[in-house]
Design a protein around this motif. Structure first.
Motif, PDB file in Angstrom:
ATOM      1  N   GLY A  67      47.262  33.575  29.877  1.00 40.70           N
ATOM      2  CA  GLY A  67      47.882  34.872  30.223  1.00 40.70           C
ATOM      3  C   GLY A  67      48.077  34.956  31.626  1.00 40.70           C
ATOM      4  N   ARG A  68      48.466  36.156  32.405  1.00 37.82           N
ATOM      5  CA  ARG A  68      48.574  36.537  33.678  1.00 37.82           C
ATOM      6  C   ARG A  68      47.563  37.446  34.125  1.00 37.82           C
ATOM      7  NH1 ARG A  68      52.534  35.780  38.181  1.00 37.82           N
ATOM      8  NH2 ARG A  68      51.613  37.092  39.637  1.00 37.82           N
ATOM      9  N   ASP A  69      46.612  36.872  35.019  1.00 38.10           N
ATOM     10  CA  ASP A  69      45.603  38.162  35.546  1.00 38.10           C
ATOM     11  C   ASP A  69      46.229  38.617  36.503  1.00 38.10           C
ATOM     12  OD1 ASP A  69      45.251  36.713  37.868  1.00 38.10           O
ATOM     13  OD2 ASP A  69      43.764  35.425  37.185  1.00 38.10           O
ATOM     14  N   ASP A  70      45.443  39.771  37.255  1.00 41.38           N
ATOM     15  CA  ASP A  70      45.928  40.525  38.429  1.00 41.38           C
ATOM     16  C   ASP A  70      45.485  40.202  39.795  1.00 41.38           C
ATOM     17  OD1 ASP A  70      43.118  40.939  37.707  1.00 41.38           O
ATOM     18  OD2 ASP A  70      43.165  42.755  38.646  1.00 41.38           O
ATOM     19  N   ARG A  71      45.102  39.059  40.131  1.00 43.59           N
ATOM     20  CA  ARG A  71      44.640  38.744  41.368  1.00 43.59           C
ATOM     21  C   ARG A  71      45.942  38.250  42.122  1.00 43.59           C
ATOM     22  NH1 ARG A  71      42.968  33.251  41.429  1.00 43.59           N
ATOM     23  NH2 ARG A  71      44.072  33.112  39.405  1.00 43.59           N
ATOM     24  N   ARG A  72      46.976  37.518  41.532  1.00 38.70           N
ATOM     25  CA  ARG A  72      48.241  37.399  42.252  1.00 38.70           C
ATOM     26  C   ARG A  72      48.954  38.613  42.365  1.00 38.70           C
ATOM     27  NH1 ARG A  72      50.314  32.270  39.590  1.00 38.70           N
ATOM     28  NH2 ARG A  72      49.390  33.136  37.923  1.00 38.70           N
ATOM     29  N   ILE A  73      49.806  38.886  43.481  1.00 34.41           N
ATOM     30  CA  ILE A  73      50.311  40.306  43.731  1.00 34.41           C
ATOM     31  C   ILE A  73      51.821  39.867  43.782  1.00 34.41           C
ATOM     32  CG2 ILE A  73      50.679  42.349  45.032  1.00 34.41           C
ATOM     33  CD1 ILE A  73      47.839  41.866  45.915  1.00 34.41           C
ATOM     34  N   PRO A  74      52.676  40.161  42.713  1.00 36.94           N
ATOM     35  CA  PRO A  74      54.082  39.955  42.772  1.00 36.94           C
ATOM     36  C   PRO A  74      54.792  40.973  43.568  1.00 36.94           C
ATOM     37  CG  PRO A  74      53.394  40.875  40.522  1.00 36.94           C
ATOM     38  CD  PRO A  74      52.280  40.839  41.462  1.00 36.94           C
ATOM     39  N   GLU A 155      37.992  42.396  24.374  1.00 36.10           N
ATOM     40  CA  GLU A 155      38.051  43.199  25.585  1.00 36.10           C
ATOM     41  C   GLU A 155      36.959  42.740  26.513  1.00 36.10           C
ATOM     42  OE1 GLU A 155      40.349  47.113  23.848  1.00 36.10           O
ATOM     43  OE2 GLU A 155      37.966  46.947  23.371  1.00 36.10           O
ATOM     44  N   LEU A 156      37.349  41.839  27.488  1.00 35.69           N
ATOM     45  CA  LEU A 156      36.445  41.222  28.443  1.00 35.69           C
ATOM     46  C   LEU A 156      36.328  41.950  29.945  1.00 35.69           C
ATOM     47  CD1 LEU A 156      37.817  37.333  27.715  1.00 35.69           C
ATOM     48  CD2 LEU A 156      36.244  39.029  26.242  1.00 35.69           C
ATOM     49  N   PRO A 157      35.221  42.111  30.325  1.00 34.56           N
ATOM     50  CA  PRO A 157      34.814  42.528  31.504  1.00 34.56           C
ATOM     51  C   PRO A 157      34.949  41.171  32.768  1.00 34.56           C
ATOM     52  CG  PRO A 157      32.805  42.295  30.449  1.00 34.56           C
ATOM     53  CD  PRO A 157      34.053  42.155  29.432  1.00 34.56           C
ATOM     54  N   PHE A 158      34.017  41.365  33.544  1.00 33.07           N
ATOM     55  CA  PHE A 158      33.701  40.182  34.241  1.00 33.07           C
ATOM     56  C   PHE A 158      33.062  38.988  33.737  1.00 33.07           C
ATOM     57  CE2 PHE A 158      34.162  43.258  37.633  1.00 33.07           C
ATOM     58  CZ  PHE A 158      34.942  42.654  38.676  1.00 33.07           C
ATOM     59  N   VAL A 159      33.658  37.990  33.620  1.00 31.18           N
ATOM     60  CA  VAL A 159      33.119  36.794  32.755  1.00 31.18           C
ATOM     61  C   VAL A 159      32.540  35.793  33.588  1.00 31.18           C
ATOM     62  CG1 VAL A 159      33.384  35.076  31.143  1.00 31.18           C
ATOM     63  CG2 VAL A 159      34.631  36.987  31.020  1.00 31.18           C
ATOM     64  N   PHE A 160      31.175  35.779  33.523  1.00 33.60           N
ATOM     65  CA  PHE A 160      30.160  34.495  34.624  1.00 33.60           C
ATOM     66  C   PHE A 160      30.201  33.391  33.717  1.00 33.60           C
ATOM     67  CE2 PHE A 160      29.388  38.596  36.309  1.00 33.60           C
ATOM     68  CZ  PHE A 160      29.159  38.407  37.550  1.00 33.60           C
ATOM     69  N   GLU A 164      33.634  22.457  32.556  1.00 37.38           N
ATOM     70  CA  GLU A 164      34.263  21.338  33.479  1.00 37.38           C
ATOM     71  C   GLU A 164      35.432  21.674  34.370  1.00 37.38           C
ATOM     72  OE1 GLU A 164      35.097  16.910  32.917  1.00 37.38           O
ATOM     73  OE2 GLU A 164      34.540  17.905  31.158  1.00 37.38           O
ATOM     74  N   GLY A 165      35.382  21.906  35.346  1.00 39.05           N
ATOM     75  CA  GLY A 165      36.555  21.775  36.320  1.00 39.05           C
ATOM     76  C   GLY A 165      36.676  23.581  36.504  1.00 39.05           C
ATOM     77  N   ARG A 166      36.242  24.278  35.957  1.00 35.77           N
ATOM     78  CA  ARG A 166      36.490  25.495  35.828  1.00 35.77           C
ATOM     79  C   ARG A 166      35.546  26.572  36.324  1.00 35.77           C
ATOM     80  NH1 ARG A 166      41.725  27.102  34.397  1.00 35.77           N
ATOM     81  NH2 ARG A 166      43.244  25.405  34.830  1.00 35.77           N
ATOM     82  N   LEU A 167      35.685  27.482  37.140  1.00 35.93           N
ATOM     83  CA  LEU A 167      35.159  28.884  37.240  1.00 35.93           C
ATOM     84  C   LEU A 167      36.003  30.037  37.071  1.00 35.93           C
ATOM     85  CD1 LEU A 167      33.394  27.496  40.759  1.00 35.93           C
ATOM     86  CD2 LEU A 167      31.947  28.087  38.526  1.00 35.93           C
ATOM     87  N   PRO A 168      35.220  31.249  37.032  1.00 36.65           N
ATOM     88  CA  PRO A 168      35.921  32.375  37.172  1.00 36.65           C
ATOM     89  C   PRO A 168      37.041  32.599  38.134  1.00 36.65           C
ATOM     90  CG  PRO A 168      33.543  32.842  36.595  1.00 36.65           C
ATOM     91  CD  PRO A 168      33.656  31.447  37.163  1.00 36.65           C
ATOM     92  N   ASN A 169      38.169  33.082  37.865  1.00 33.19           N
ATOM     93  CA  ASN A 169      39.357  32.999  38.716  1.00 33.19           C
ATOM     94  C   ASN A 169      39.058  33.926  40.131  1.00 33.19           C
ATOM     95  OD1 ASN A 169      41.053  31.639  37.321  1.00 33.19           O
ATOM     96  ND2 ASN A 169      41.844  33.209  36.211  1.00 33.19           N
ATOM     97  N   TRP A 170      38.039  34.910  39.884  1.00 30.50           N
ATOM     98  CA  TRP A 170      37.834  35.616  40.830  1.00 30.50           C
ATOM     99  C   TRP A 170      36.630  35.356  41.742  1.00 30.50           C
ATOM    100  CZ3 TRP A 170      32.654  36.941  39.902  1.00 30.50           C
ATOM    101  CH2 TRP A 170      32.502  36.905  38.533  1.00 30.50           C
ATOM    102  N   ASP A 175      32.006  34.120  46.334  1.00 33.79           N
ATOM    103  CA  ASP A 175      30.993  33.202  46.588  1.00 33.79           C
ATOM    104  C   ASP A 175      31.074  32.963  48.257  1.00 33.79           C
ATOM    105  OD1 ASP A 175      29.558  30.730  45.531  1.00 33.79           O
ATOM    106  OD2 ASP A 175      30.582  29.940  47.129  1.00 33.79           O
ATOM    107  N   ARG A 176      32.192  33.119  48.957  1.00 34.70           N
ATOM    108  CA  ARG A 176      32.182  32.827  50.425  1.00 34.70           C
ATOM    109  C   ARG A 176      31.562  34.008  51.067  1.00 34.70           C
ATOM    110  NH1 ARG A 176      37.264  30.469  48.808  1.00 34.70           N
ATOM    111  NH2 ARG A 176      38.329  32.746  48.884  1.00 34.70           N
TER     112      ARG A 176
END
Length: 314
Positions: A67-74, A155-160, A164-170, A175-176
């Motif tokens: 699916g498409r999350d809300d991070r990228r702003i079209p 129905e998922l909130p923040f997922v921590f 392998e090779g993947r972290l939460p998109n947000w 982290d920085r």
């Protein structure tokens, strides 16, 4: 059971595949890009009905973990983009699963749909294109599935967590931030949180029980101050987290909305409405709380500890 998992290379998708196999179920893993462990590659937004029909033959269940999350702003209007990413592929998948004789399905959604039901006065689906797409995803997906194919929506909130090779998109920007010298300023309010392993457990249980329910998946409810403090500790940069006044949050979100208007873009989460959400405690009461500290450490590891150095404190 024989289960098709769409989005099997993602953070949660990998955990779902692993947990299904631990439970002795047969899995067909599908993702957009080829990688070890993926049985078939296709883009869920472009796959044809014929492709789905051949792929689903002989399967008892299906999991949609893409699916498409809300991070990228079209660009404006944004709803068609979220509809194409979240609604269209689920409808196609459920129609194909129904025709193939599948008897159970799980869709990984958003906890905003939980609050849209419990607080209709917030008008989340009216205000936010992303939330509207998630509400429509559940409704249209179940309609396409029909009465004999129950569709559970997690129905998922923040997922921590980490796969392998993947972290939460947000997680990247956060982290920085916690590792930087910038002050840690957070608004009042907070959020529910969970882990990738808890989501996988819930998905497998929903499949095994052929549940058709809306299922919020929550381990802990955390204020923003508590959450950011625990992330900073995990990252080895423990320091004080300060309060950010509500007025500053609203002002920043108003400015964000103005910039989007000037650039012709539209976020999936309306900035003005997002300020209201950030200032609320988006907590979900469900089950016995379970600590997410281990998953926080997986998401934000202490690199100094890995190098054998002392943990820094600023």
């Amino acid at each position: 059971m024989r289960v098709l998992v769409v989005g099997a290379s993602g953070l949660v998708g990998q955990h779902v595949v692993e947990r299904l196999r631990e439970r002795r179920h047969e899995v067909t893993a599908v993702a957009r890009t080829a990688r070890p462990g993926i049985d078939r590659t296709f883009d869920a937004t472009e796959v044809t009905e014929a492709d789905l029909a051949s792929l689903l033959a002989g399967h008892d269940g299906v999991v949609f973990a893409a699916g498409r999350d809300d991070r990228r702003i079209p660009r404006r209007p944004s709803y068609p983009v979220f509809h194409a990413g979240n609604v269209v592929p689920v409808v196609k998948l459920m129609e194909a699963a129904r025709k193939a004789g599948a008897t159970r399905a799980v869709v990984l959604g958003s906890y905003y749909t939980h609050f849209d039901r419990s607080h209709p006065e917030w008008e989340l689906a009216v205000t936010h294109p992303y939330v509207r797409s998630r509400v429509e995803q559940a409704r249209a997906g179940r309609e396409a599935a029909g009465p004999n194919l129950p569709v559970a929506v997690l129905e998922l909130p923040f997922v921590f967590g980490r796969a392998e090779g993947r972290l939460p998109n947000w997680s990247g920007g956060l982290d920085r931030w916690v590792r930087s010298r910038s002050p840690l300023l957070v608004p009042p309010g907070g959020s529910a949180a969970t882990t990738a392993t808890s989501v996988a457990d819930a998905a497998v249980l929903a499949l095994e029980e052929a549940s058709g329910e809306d299922i919020p998946v929550v381990d802990e409810n955390l204020t923003w101050k508590d959450l950011i403090s625990r992330i900073a500790i995990a990252a080895g940069h423990s320091r004080k987290v300060h309060d950010l006044p509500a007025g500053a949050v609203r002002g920043a979100m108003t400015l964000t909305g103005l910039v989007q208007n000037l650039t012709g873009k539209q976020s999936g989460m309306n900035p003005a409405g997002m300020a209201d959400l950030m200032l609320r405690e988006l907590f979900v009461k469900r089950g016995t709380p379970r600590s997410i500290d281990r998953a926080i450490r997986e998401t934000f590891p202490d690199h100094s500890a890995c190098r054998g150095g002392a943990t820094s404190s600023r």
